[in-house]
Structures are given as structure tokens and as C-alpha cells.
Design a protein around this motif. Structure first.
Motif, short mmCIF file in Angstrom:
data_model
loop_
_atom_site.label_atom_id
_atom_site.label_comp_id
_atom_site.label_asym_id
_atom_site.label_seq_id
_atom_site.Cartn_x
_atom_site.Cartn_y
_atom_site.Cartn_z
N ARG A 106 54.86 70.21 64.06
CA ARG A 106 55.22 70.32 62.66
C ARG A 106 55.83 71.69 62.37
NH1 ARG A 106 49.10 70.35 60.02
NH2 ARG A 106 48.52 72.47 60.66
N GLN A 107 56.63 71.72 61.33
CA GLN A 107 57.28 72.96 60.95
C GLN A 107 57.30 73.07 59.43
OE1 GLN A 107 61.17 73.56 62.68
NE2 GLN A 107 61.03 75.76 62.37
N ALA A 108 56.65 74.10 58.93
CA ALA A 108 56.65 74.39 57.50
C ALA A 108 57.79 75.36 57.19
CB ALA A 108 55.31 75.00 57.09
N PRO A 109 58.25 75.39 55.94
CA PRO A 109 59.35 76.28 55.59
C PRO A 109 59.04 77.73 55.93
CG PRO A 109 58.93 74.73 53.81
CD PRO A 109 57.83 74.54 54.81
N GLY A 110 59.98 78.37 56.62
CA GLY A 110 59.82 79.77 56.97
C GLY A 110 58.90 80.04 58.13
N LYS A 111 58.42 78.97 58.77
CA LYS A 111 57.51 79.14 59.90
C LYS A 111 58.09 78.50 61.15
CE LYS A 111 53.24 79.46 57.24
NZ LYS A 111 51.83 78.95 57.11
N GLU A 112 57.54 78.90 62.28
CA GLU A 112 57.97 78.32 63.55
C GLU A 112 57.35 76.93 63.74
OE1 GLU A 112 58.61 82.40 66.19
OE2 GLU A 112 57.07 80.94 66.74
N ARG A 113 58.00 76.16 64.55
CA ARG A 113 57.47 74.84 64.88
C ARG A 113 56.17 75.02 65.67
NH1 ARG A 113 61.66 70.27 66.65
NH2 ARG A 113 62.56 71.23 64.78
N GLU A 114 55.15 74.26 65.30
CA GLU A 114 53.86 74.42 65.95
C GLU A 114 53.30 73.09 66.45
OE1 GLU A 114 50.91 75.95 63.24
OE2 GLU A 114 50.89 74.14 62.02
N PHE A 115 52.52 73.21 67.49
CA PHE A 115 51.89 72.05 68.11
C PHE A 115 50.83 71.45 67.19
CE2 PHE A 115 50.06 69.40 71.24
CZ PHE A 115 48.68 69.57 71.20
N VAL A 116 50.77 70.11 67.19
CA VAL A 116 49.75 69.40 66.42
C VAL A 116 48.84 68.60 67.35
CG1 VAL A 116 49.32 67.65 64.65
CG2 VAL A 116 51.22 69.27 64.37
N ALA A 117 49.46 67.71 68.13
CA ALA A 117 48.68 66.85 69.02
C ALA A 117 49.59 66.32 70.11
CB ALA A 117 48.07 65.68 68.24
N ALA A 118 48.98 65.94 71.24
CA ALA A 118 49.74 65.37 72.35
C ALA A 118 48.89 64.36 73.09
CB ALA A 118 50.22 66.47 73.30
N ILE A 119 49.58 63.44 73.77
CA ILE A 119 48.89 62.39 74.49
C ILE A 119 49.58 62.17 75.82
CG2 ILE A 119 50.24 60.55 73.37
CD1 ILE A 119 47.56 58.92 73.31
N SER A 120 48.80 61.91 76.84
CA SER A 120 49.34 61.72 78.17
C SER A 120 50.07 60.38 78.27
CB SER A 120 48.22 61.78 79.20
OG SER A 120 47.32 60.69 79.01
N ARG A 121 50.74 60.22 79.37
CA ARG A 121 51.52 59.01 79.60
C ARG A 121 50.63 57.75 79.54
NH1 ARG A 121 55.04 59.71 84.77
NH2 ARG A 121 53.05 59.32 85.81
#
Length: 124
Positions: free
Chosen positions: A38-53
Motif C-alpha cells: 500500500r502507498q499513502a500520499p507522500g509516503k513510500e510504498r510499504e509491505f502489507v501481506a504476502a503468500i507463498s505459491r
């Protein structure tokens, strides 16, 4: 190559829920681990969640742990992000991403393909 299309964003009140979906094109969905950022205005893109194959492995940012759940349906070429107990600080554009490989990763640079994003706005 894979194309990713997110949906499910919107405006909800704090404490509410949303479920984001990310539909992947092509027959190679099973070859990709998937992530949400996710990326909020004026901020860097940040990790939220991930899932394996396989779906067996998941990772979460500390800020969403216990509130968000990532899942995937390989038969439907779709990855989901269930978001509960939403807070105003969750407001951002949410992006789906795919990486060639089996393992979930938290780094933006580990991902090869990105969707166009879907806006999530949480009102207080």
C-alpha cells in the motif's frame, strides 16, 4: 508475463471491513508468490501481506497482523486480502504484486509484476 487487476476498494468507517481481490491473467498463476502493498500520499510504498505459491506460507506487516488475512484461490487465479477492524491509518492505494518464485517476500523489489491499485479510504 501476468496481468493483475485489483478490486474491492472503497470508503468505509473505522472499525469496518473490506475484502480486496486481485485477479491474475494467464495460466501461470501457480508459479507466482503474491503480495499486497500500500502507498499513502507522500509516503513510500510499504509491505502489507504476502503468500507463498502454495498458500502454505504467509507474512504480515506488524501494523496489520491480527486484522488482515491474505489468501489465494489457485483455481480462480485470485488472491484476496480480508481487512477487518480498519483504521484511518489504513487509508492508501493498495497494490497487488506477483513474484516469480515459491516464497513470500516483504521487499518491494522482490516483485516482478504489479496491478494498477485500488483506493481504500477509512473515515474516522
Amino acid at each position: 508475463q501476468v496481468q493483475l487487476v485489483e478490486s474491492g476498494g472503497g470508503l468505509v468507517q473505522a472499525g469496518g471491513s473490506l475484502r480486496l481481490s486481485c485477479a491474475a491473467s494467464g495460466r501461470t498463476f501457480l508459479t507466482y508468490a503474491m503480495g499486497w502493498f500500500r502507498q499513502a500520499p507522500g509516503k513510500e510504498r510499504e509491505f502489507v501481506a504476502a503468500i507463498s505459491r502454495s498458500g502454505a506460507g504467509t507474512l504480515y506487516a506488524d501494523s496489520v497482523k491480527g486484522r488482515f488475512t491474505i489468501s489465494r484461490d489457485n483455481a480462480k487465479n485470485t488472491v484476496y486480502l480480508q481487512m477487518n477492524a480498519l483504521k484511518p491509518e489504513d487509508t492508501a492505494v493498495y497494490y497487488c504484486a506477483a513474484r516469480r518464485g515459491s516464497e513470500a517476500r516483504i521487499q518491494v523489489t522482490s516483485y516482478d509484476y504489479w496491478g494498477q491499485g485500488t483506493q481504500v479510504t477509512i473515515s474516522s
